[in-house]
Design an enzyme around this catalytic site. Structure first.
Site, PDB file in Angstrom:
ATOM      1  N   SER A  75       1.015  -1.090   0.040  1.00  0.00           N
ATOM      2  CA  SER A  75       0.031  -0.008   0.034  1.00  0.00           C
ATOM      3  C   SER A  75       0.924   1.187   0.000  1.00  0.00           C
ATOM      4  O   SER A  75       1.822   1.332   0.575  1.00  0.00           O
ATOM      5  CB  SER A  75      -0.817   0.192   1.273  1.00  0.00           C
ATOM      6  OG  SER A  75      -1.946  -1.039   1.169  1.00  0.00           O
ATOM      7  N   SER A  76       0.434   2.317  -0.583  1.00  0.00           N
ATOM      8  CA  SER A  76       1.230   3.572  -0.866  1.00  0.00           C
ATOM      9  C   SER A  76       2.552   3.372  -1.127  1.00  0.00           C
ATOM     10  O   SER A  76       2.980   3.031  -2.441  1.00  0.00           O
ATOM     11  CB  SER A  76       0.951   4.390   0.367  1.00  0.00           C
ATOM     12  OG  SER A  76       1.531   5.684   0.358  1.00  0.00           O
ATOM     13  N   SER A  77       3.584   3.543  -0.333  1.00  0.00           N
ATOM     14  CA  SER A  77       5.150   3.478  -0.798  1.00  0.00           C
ATOM     15  C   SER A  77       5.419   1.720  -1.121  1.00  0.00           C
ATOM     16  O   SER A  77       5.908   1.684  -1.930  1.00  0.00           O
ATOM     17  CB  SER A  77       5.785   3.802   0.447  1.00  0.00           C
ATOM     18  OG  SER A  77       7.115   3.763   0.205  1.00  0.00           O
ATOM     19  N   HIS A 127      -6.834   7.708   0.606  1.00  0.00           N
ATOM     20  CA  HIS A 127      -5.461   7.224   0.546  1.00  0.00           C
ATOM     21  C   HIS A 127      -5.363   6.398   1.902  1.00  0.00           C
ATOM     22  O   HIS A 127      -5.362   7.193   2.956  1.00  0.00           O
ATOM     23  CB  HIS A 127      -4.185   8.142   0.545  1.00  0.00           C
ATOM     24  CG  HIS A 127      -2.938   7.645   0.364  1.00  0.00           C
ATOM     25  ND1 HIS A 127      -2.480   7.287  -1.055  1.00  0.00           N
ATOM     26  CD2 HIS A 127      -2.000   7.438   1.037  1.00  0.00           C
ATOM     27  CE1 HIS A 127      -1.398   6.475  -1.140  1.00  0.00           C
ATOM     28  NE2 HIS A 127      -0.977   6.876   0.201  1.00  0.00           N
TER      29      HIS A 127
END
Length: 300
Positions: free
Chosen positions: A138-140, A284
């Site tokens: 997730s994300s990074s 997010h």
């Protein structure tokens, strides 16, 4: 014997039968783990023969242990017999390096190199199936999932990306975190053609002419940290890589309310190599859909 005693005994048996997240100290050397990535692993007590491995990558300001609470593959591993690795990054606000030349180069002594060696270590230790190696995040962690699939396509079997960016989007940025990175990538300002993304990926692993992993990617329309435009760039990148000489995989259809209300599943080609999910009103990050991931990986 009282019911409460029976219940307590049953709970204890379940705890013994199931796996747990444990730290793996000194899993690598300065050569195999050049950026000092920490490793935690969930190994079920009843491990499948030639088990699959899921590498689950946390976002910024997080850790492997925290991501194990967000991406709950561990209890599913107990049911299905696969292994889950939850590594931890300790630099650049605990973000994964998806910007430096080292990490965007095959065996370049960056984070991607260490993660690939972590997978090799686990394959060897548990006699895992090298054809069942899956990466998600997730994300990074989603950004690094794209990078791992791009740079180690002969290692990664399939990926699932939550709220990430295309592999190479942050190339040349001074960092990979919201604090250190060039904001143009996260703001969806790196717009390229499918052919340009493909060329950038292929430059990361020169000479590779094999196939790329099947991929799915998720993004929320209300994401204000990693803007929704990044979904389109990932689609161009992966449909190009997976379409090969015939050209990018073509969009086939949308499936509304899949896997739930406000989500749209976008099918490309026959749907076996690439899918994308658009989540209306979701910010997010898109919540992890573990059961959808397992189905995509072929583990259920």
């Amino acid at each position: 014997m009282h019911f409460s005693t029976l219940a307590g005994s049953f709970a204890a048996l379940v705890a013994i039968a199931n796996g747990a997240l444990v730290s793996v100290p000194n899993w690598g050397t300065s050569t195999t783990n050049p950026t000092g990535i920490a490793m935690s692993i969930w190994v079920p007590t009843k491990l499948a023969t030639k088990p699959a491995i899921i590498l689950a990558l946390h976002g910024c300001l997080s850790s492997g242990a925290s991501y194990a609470q967000q991406a709950k593959y561990g209890p599913l591993a107990d049911t299905h017999g696969f292994i889950v690795i939850y590594p931890s990054s300790s630099h650049d606000n605990n973000c994964w390096d998806v910007a430096s030349t080292k990490s965007l180069t095959r065996d370049g002594e960056g984070d991607s190199h260490g993660l690939a060696n972590m997978l090799k270590y686990t394959i060897d230790k548990y006699d895992a199936d090298p054809k069942k190696i899956f990466v998600t995040g997730s994300s990074s962690g989603g950004m690094m999932t794209n990078v791992m699939a791009a740079i180690y396509p002969d290692v990664v079997t399939a990926g699932s990306v939550y709220s990430g960016v295309a592999a190479g989007c942050l190339a040349g940025s001074p960092g990979s975190s919201p604090i250190t990175a060039d904001p143009a990538c996260a703001n969806g300002q790196h717009i390229k053609t499918s052919a340009q993304w493909v060329a950038q990926v292929k430059a990361m692993y020169p000479g590779y002419n094999g196939t790329y992993p099947k991929m799915q990617t998720w993004h929320g329309t209300a994401d204000t940290l990693v803007l929704y435009a990044n979904l389109g760039e990932q689609i161009k990148e992966w449909t190009g890589l997976l379409g090969g000489a015939a050209g990018p995989l073509a969009w086939t259809k949308n499936v509304t309310s899949s896997p739930q209300a406000q989500y749209t599943q976008m099918i490309y080609g026959d749907g076996t190599l690439f899918q994308a999910y658009s989540a209306v009103g979701v910010g997010h990050t898109v919540p992890v859909h573990e059961t959808v991931d397992l189905a995509w990986f072929g583990l259920t």
